[in-house]
Write a protein that holds these residues in place. Structure first.
Motif, PDB file in Angstrom:
ATOM      1  N   MET A   1      62.668  56.055  48.616  1.00  0.00           N
ATOM      2  CA  MET A   1      61.571  56.463  47.729  1.00  0.00           C
ATOM      3  C   MET A   1      60.227  56.129  48.379  1.00  0.00           C
ATOM      4  SD  MET A   1      60.555  55.080  43.905  1.00  0.00           S
ATOM      5  CE  MET A   1      61.986  55.752  43.079  1.00  0.00           C
ATOM      6  N   GLN A   2      59.293  57.058  48.264  1.00  0.00           N
ATOM      7  CA  GLN A   2      57.925  56.830  48.720  1.00  0.00           C
ATOM      8  C   GLN A   2      56.975  56.947  47.530  1.00  0.00           C
ATOM      9  OE1 GLN A   2      56.992  59.468  52.008  1.00  0.00           O
ATOM     10  NE2 GLN A   2      57.582  57.887  53.467  1.00  0.00           N
ATOM     11  N   VAL A   3      56.119  55.938  47.347  1.00  0.00           N
ATOM     12  CA  VAL A   3      55.120  55.966  46.275  1.00  0.00           C
ATOM     13  C   VAL A   3      53.803  55.448  46.835  1.00  0.00           C
ATOM     14  CG1 VAL A   3      56.772  55.658  44.373  1.00  0.00           C
ATOM     15  CG2 VAL A   3      55.777  53.647  45.491  1.00  0.00           C
ATOM     16  N   ASP A   4      52.756  55.732  46.100  1.00  0.00           N
ATOM     17  CA  ASP A   4      51.455  55.182  46.479  1.00  0.00           C
ATOM     18  C   ASP A   4      51.386  53.692  46.163  1.00  0.00           C
ATOM     19  OD1 ASP A   4      50.188  57.610  47.419  1.00  0.00           O
ATOM     20  OD2 ASP A   4      50.162  58.273  45.329  1.00  0.00           O
ATOM     21  N   TYR A   5      51.924  53.307  44.989  1.00  0.00           N
ATOM     22  CA  TYR A   5      51.784  51.923  44.537  1.00  0.00           C
ATOM     23  C   TYR A   5      53.075  51.393  43.940  1.00  0.00           C
ATOM     24  CZ  TYR A   5      46.692  52.137  44.945  1.00  0.00           C
ATOM     25  OH  TYR A   5      45.401  52.238  45.426  1.00  0.00           O
ATOM     26  N   ILE A   6      53.337  50.130  44.199  1.00  0.00           N
ATOM     27  CA  ILE A   6      54.282  49.342  43.418  1.00  0.00           C
ATOM     28  C   ILE A   6      53.448  48.424  42.535  1.00  0.00           C
ATOM     29  CG2 ILE A   6      56.071  47.566  43.457  1.00  0.00           C
ATOM     30  CD1 ILE A   6      56.888  48.648  46.245  1.00  0.00           C
ATOM     31  N   ILE A   7      53.742  48.427  41.238  1.00  0.00           N
ATOM     32  CA  ILE A   7      53.092  47.508  40.300  1.00  0.00           C
ATOM     33  C   ILE A   7      54.112  46.470  39.881  1.00  0.00           C
ATOM     34  CG2 ILE A   7      51.955  47.268  38.045  1.00  0.00           C
ATOM     35  CD1 ILE A   7      51.083  50.199  38.281  1.00  0.00           C
ATOM     36  N   VAL A   8      53.731  45.207  39.964  1.00  0.00           N
ATOM     37  CA  VAL A   8      54.628  44.123  39.547  1.00  0.00           C
ATOM     38  C   VAL A   8      54.071  43.506  38.274  1.00  0.00           C
ATOM     39  CG1 VAL A   8      55.736  41.958  40.206  1.00  0.00           C
ATOM     40  CG2 VAL A   8      55.228  43.691  41.962  1.00  0.00           C
ATOM     41  N   GLY A   9      54.792  43.725  37.173  1.00  0.00           N
ATOM     42  CA  GLY A   9      54.370  43.192  35.880  1.00  0.00           C
ATOM     43  C   GLY A   9      53.822  44.269  34.959  1.00  0.00           C
ATOM     44  N   LEU A  10      54.320  44.281  33.722  1.00  0.00           N
ATOM     45  CA  LEU A  10      53.866  45.272  32.748  1.00  0.00           C
ATOM     46  C   LEU A  10      53.384  44.587  31.475  1.00  0.00           C
ATOM     47  CD1 LEU A  10      53.515  48.341  32.297  1.00  0.00           C
ATOM     48  CD2 LEU A  10      55.653  48.272  31.016  1.00  0.00           C
ATOM     49  N   GLY A  11      52.286  43.875  31.596  1.00  0.00           N
ATOM     50  CA  GLY A  11      51.513  43.485  30.422  1.00  0.00           C
ATOM     51  C   GLY A  11      50.355  44.465  30.305  1.00  0.00           C
ATOM     52  N   LEU A  12      49.296  44.042  29.671  1.00  0.00           N
ATOM     53  CA  LEU A  12      48.133  44.913  29.535  1.00  0.00           C
ATOM     54  C   LEU A  12      47.532  45.279  30.890  1.00  0.00           C
ATOM     55  CD1 LEU A  12      46.419  43.251  26.454  1.00  0.00           C
ATOM     56  CD2 LEU A  12      47.383  45.558  26.536  1.00  0.00           C
ATOM     57  N   ALA A  13      47.540  44.325  31.834  1.00  0.00           N
ATOM     58  CA  ALA A  13      46.969  44.587  33.149  1.00  0.00           C
ATOM     59  C   ALA A  13      47.767  45.665  33.885  1.00  0.00           C
ATOM     60  CB  ALA A  13      46.926  43.299  33.970  1.00  0.00           C
ATOM     61  N   GLY A  14      49.091  45.505  33.950  1.00  0.00           N
ATOM     62  CA  GLY A  14      49.920  46.482  34.642  1.00  0.00           C
ATOM     63  C   GLY A  14      49.867  47.850  33.998  1.00  0.00           C
ATOM     64  N   LEU A  15      49.868  47.867  32.665  1.00  0.00           N
ATOM     65  CA  LEU A  15      49.780  49.138  31.940  1.00  0.00           C
ATOM     66  C   LEU A  15      48.464  49.847  32.243  1.00  0.00           C
ATOM     67  CD1 LEU A  15      50.698  49.734  28.219  1.00  0.00           C
ATOM     68  CD2 LEU A  15      48.537  50.567  29.125  1.00  0.00           C
ATOM     69  N   ALA A  16      47.362  49.101  32.210  1.00  0.00           N
ATOM     70  CA  ALA A  16      46.054  49.710  32.456  1.00  0.00           C
ATOM     71  C   ALA A  16      45.959  50.255  33.878  1.00  0.00           C
ATOM     72  CB  ALA A  16      44.942  48.693  32.194  1.00  0.00           C
ATOM     73  N   PHE A  17      46.536  49.532  34.837  1.00  0.00           N
ATOM     74  CA  PHE A  17      46.478  50.030  36.215  1.00  0.00           C
ATOM     75  C   PHE A  17      47.367  51.264  36.382  1.00  0.00           C
ATOM     76  CE2 PHE A  17      47.093  50.094  40.814  1.00  0.00           C
ATOM     77  CZ  PHE A  17      45.769  50.012  41.227  1.00  0.00           C
ATOM     78  N   ALA A  18      48.516  51.273  35.729  1.00  0.00           N
ATOM     79  CA  ALA A  18      49.372  52.462  35.780  1.00  0.00           C
ATOM     80  C   ALA A  18      48.650  53.682  35.218  1.00  0.00           C
ATOM     81  CB  ALA A  18      50.669  52.210  35.005  1.00  0.00           C
ATOM     82  N   GLU A  19      47.927  53.487  34.128  1.00  0.00           N
ATOM     83  CA  GLU A  19      47.168  54.598  33.542  1.00  0.00           C
ATOM     84  C   GLU A  19      46.085  55.089  34.492  1.00  0.00           C
ATOM     85  OE1 GLU A  19      47.189  56.410  30.219  1.00  0.00           O
ATOM     86  OE2 GLU A  19      49.122  55.922  31.115  1.00  0.00           O
ATOM     87  N   GLU A  20      45.449  54.167  35.188  1.00  0.00           N
ATOM     88  CA  GLU A  20      44.425  54.560  36.163  1.00  0.00           C
ATOM     89  C   GLU A  20      45.040  55.387  37.284  1.00  0.00           C
ATOM     90  OE1 GLU A  20      40.539  54.963  36.927  1.00  0.00           O
ATOM     91  OE2 GLU A  20      41.323  53.767  35.269  1.00  0.00           O
ATOM     92  N   LEU A  21      46.234  55.000  37.718  1.00  0.00           N
ATOM     93  CA  LEU A  21      46.927  55.764  38.755  1.00  0.00           C
ATOM     94  C   LEU A  21      47.289  57.163  38.253  1.00  0.00           C
ATOM     95  CD1 LEU A  21      49.326  53.051  40.266  1.00  0.00           C
ATOM     96  CD2 LEU A  21      47.115  53.840  41.151  1.00  0.00           C
ATOM     97  N   GLU A  22      47.785  57.248  37.019  1.00  0.00           N
ATOM     98  CA  GLU A  22      48.161  58.565  36.486  1.00  0.00           C
ATOM     99  C   GLU A  22      46.950  59.491  36.377  1.00  0.00           C
ATOM    100  OE1 GLU A  22      50.698  59.021  33.221  1.00  0.00           O
ATOM    101  OE2 GLU A  22      52.304  57.829  34.113  1.00  0.00           O
ATOM    102  N   ARG A  23      45.832  58.938  35.957  1.00  0.00           N
ATOM    103  CA  ARG A  23      44.625  59.766  35.841  1.00  0.00           C
ATOM    104  C   ARG A  23      44.171  60.301  37.193  1.00  0.00           C
ATOM    105  NH1 ARG A  23      43.057  56.240  31.589  1.00  0.00           N
ATOM    106  NH2 ARG A  23      42.068  54.798  33.040  1.00  0.00           N
TER     107      ARG A  23
END
Length: 345
Positions: A1-23
């Motif tokens: 698998m190739q991705v731009d980012y791996i995010i470690v942790g899904l609290g508010l911080a991880g969720l907000a960064f994931a949303e920024e990536l999706e946008r």
């Protein structure tokens, strides 16, 4: 698998960064082991006023301008309600506090939030002989509902791996990292208190604080606003209320304690004089930094690694702006605010 980012942790911080990536049409995968729950048990209040001293929350205007539309967009995306506008009523304990309230109301920052009058207490269930001060344009985010819905969203798209992250499996290359079978441009650690086990960022100066909250049932309390005194009382619906919170700087377990329950109940009984029953108790570790500012930025020796942490007690306000700032730093080389840049340590 190739991705731009791996995010470690899904609290508010991880969720907000994931949303920024999706946008920004970036690909990602999230690792979450559910070992940290501070985002999930948090009160979730957004409020730009420090009600102990009637002073502004740091950077509150900018944070709210980003956070309120952020949560509104998530409500549309996930088809749930998570934002509940609620006024906050601060119980005055003296004439001096009343005077301090009016002095603060005269300052331009507070004109959209603090109501310049003393509100007489007409609720017989509340002890407020000196009246109350009202803060408006405030409310709460239901963080548990948000995280539950977001996990469901991620699982349906195979974007979350429900296991702990193995730091020793990271292999560094010049412009990317490999982790097991995944190649990524960068890894962003959003682990909250879990960062204490992270060998790459083990030296950040966390001053973590355990917080405990109660949920009570009180049919005769009858409030549809948040009460703030020595504890806060937040309506949840169906005559239930969240009461919090404690600060414990030594206990680093997630176990609820009888000591915290007694502390909260002793304070609660001075505020209300109607019967109640404790129906739940939760604990979490707040990832607070010694200077009370978030920590974002990249590792000094491994720029493929980044961190978004230290949101403390105001995660619902801070997370959207900090995620946006970190993304623009990583992708557009924008300079981080000196107050939050990890390089300050």
């Amino acid at each position: 698998m190739q991705v731009d980012y791996i995010i470690v942790g899904l609290g508010l911080a991880g969720l907000a960064f994931a949303e920024e990536l999706e946008r920004n049409d970036k690909s990602y995968i999230i690792y979450e082991d559910y070992s940290q729950n501070s985002s999930r048990v948090a009160g979730g209040v957004y409020n730009p006023v420090i009600l102990k001293r009637f002073t502004p929350v740091w950077d509150a205007f900018d944070q709210l301008n980003i956070a309120i539309p952020f949560y509104a967009a998530l409500e549309q995306k996930l088809n749930i309600q998570i934002d509940y506008p609620l006024d906050i009523y601060r119980i005055f304990t003296s004439v001096e506090e009343q005077n301090n309230w009016f002095n603060a109301c005269d300052k331009p920052f507070f004109e959209n939030y603090m109501i310049p009058k003393i509100i007489k207490n007409n609720n017989q269930g509340i002890n407020a002989p000196f009246g109350l001060g009202s803060v408006t344009n405030t409310g709460k985010i239901d963080t548990k509902a948000l995280l539950d819905a977001y996990i469901d969203y991620l699982q349906k798209r195979d974007l979350i791996v429900n296991e702990g992250f193995e730091y020793s499996k990271v292999i560094f290359n010049e412009d990317h990292v490999k982790y097991k079978t995944i190649t990524a441009k960068k890894i962003v650690f959003c682990e909250g208190y879990g960062v204490v086990k992270n060998p790459f960022f083990k030296d950040i100066p966390l001053k973590e604080a355990k917080g405990e909250l109660l949920t009570i049932h009180s049919p005769n309390l009858n409030i549809n606003y948040i009460i703030k005194s020595s504890v806060f009382i937040m309506p949840l619906g169906n005559d239930t209320y969240k009461v919090g919170a404690t600060f414990n700087w030594t206990d680093k377990t997630l176990n609820p304690t009888e000591e915290a329950k007694d502390e909260l109940e002793n304070k609660l009984k001075k505020i209300i004089n109607v019967p109640y029953k404790v129906i739940d108790q939760k604990a979490g570790i707040r990832p607070t930094v010694k200077d009370r500012r978030p920590i974002i930025g990249t590792h000094p020796n491994n720029p493929q690694l980044a961190i978004l942490n230290g949101l403390g007690t105001r995660g619902v306000m801070l997370a959207p702006k900090m995620a946006k700032q970190l993304y623009n730093h990583l992708e557009n080389d924008e300079q981080l605010s000196k107050e939050v840049d990890i390089s300050r340590f």
